[in-house]
Design a protein around this motif. Structure first.
Motif: not given
Length: 275
Positions: A136-142, A227-232
């Motif tokens: 989240v902090l380094v690679y902007d994973l939502r 599926s959870v973190f990358l979504g559609e």
């Protein structure tokens, strides 16, 4: 209940003993600083390395390669702690006769496994939280905002842990000694990581390797987490064009059942030489 002289002594219940065993397992683990650093830092170092080396983006998705790696390494971390580390630690305890001594105590055998599983859950929570923080902090994973996504995260992690723990307990009977435990258990797990979308995006693997990986739980844990973190946006990266969550639940559930059967039929408290 047991008796000492003429007085009856009520032994603690399975859950209380299991909890105490888990606390003991965690204390022994965290006292080995080298092991702690290796267990928790290796996935983070790999994420930073892969994220730096393969820093591009997938065209038309808005996703970076590092974000995809983050999902794969979180999935690998879950099965690494549950399947690999658990299997090796039990094999070592069997070889130095720790299991044999425990078998001869009044402690319920189920409390031993409960303690192991609870300690695995605690270590998995730390590892997943650390990897998510870096991603989240380094690679902007939502992080997902919907309840459905978090529910999917919960059952994927839960089924992955159940399958991983049961398979770890079962696979601990394969090594002939403590010296061979790491090689016997780690080698196939490394191979699984390469074909399950951890180190190489699954969309870049040959179809036959994707089919082989589909037989094992790691691919489905990683796919469920994507599926959870990358979504559609990440659906286009999947070979089937969807996350196949129903199939993921079935495969993980079958491995959990299969792992339980293997535990009940193959687990040994003593070394092969003693039987």
């Amino acid at each position: 209940m047991t008796t000492v002289g003429t007085a009856a002594v009520r032994l603690p219940g399975v859950w209380r003993i299991g909890w105490s065993r888990a606390v003991l397992e965690l204390k022994m683990f965290f006292r080995e600083r080298d092991q702690v650093v290796f267990t928790f830092s290796l996935p983070i170092v790999l994420l930073l390395l892969f994220g730096s080396i393969f820093g591009g983006a997938y065209e038309g998705t808005g996703l970076t390669v590092a974000q995809v790696y983050a999902c794969g390494l979180i999935g690998a971390g879950i099965l690494s702690v549950s399947l690999q580390n658990l299997g090796i630690s039990i094999a070592i305890e069997r070889d130095d006769d720790a299991l044999k001594r425990l078998k001869g105590t009044p402690m319920p055998r189920s409390a031993y496994f409960l303690g192991k599983i609870l300690s695995v859950i605690a270590m998995t929570a730390i590892e997943v939280a650390a990897l998510l923080a870096v991603a989240v902090l380094v690679y902007d994973l939502r992080l997902p905002t919907g309840a459905t996504a978090w529910f999917t995260f919960a059952w994927v992690v839960l089924l992955g842990l159940v399958a991983g723990c049961l398979l770890g307990i079962a696979i601990s009977s394969l090594p002939r000694s403590a010296k061979s435990a790491t090689a016997v258990i780690t080698f196939p797990f490394i191979v699984l990581q390469f074909i399950s979308g951890v180190y190489i995006p699954i969309s870049q693997l040959p179809d036959w390797l994707v089919s082989v990986a589909a037989l094992f739980p790691l691919r489905w844990v990683c796919q469920g987490l994507r599926s959870v973190f990358l979504g559609e946006a990440g659906v286009a990266l999947e070979p089937a064009g969807s996350y196949e969550l129903g199939k993921a639940a079935v495969v993980l559930g079958l491995w959990a059942v299969g792992g339980l059967i293997l535990c009940l039929t193959t687990f040994r408290w003593t070394r092969r030489q003693d039987t």
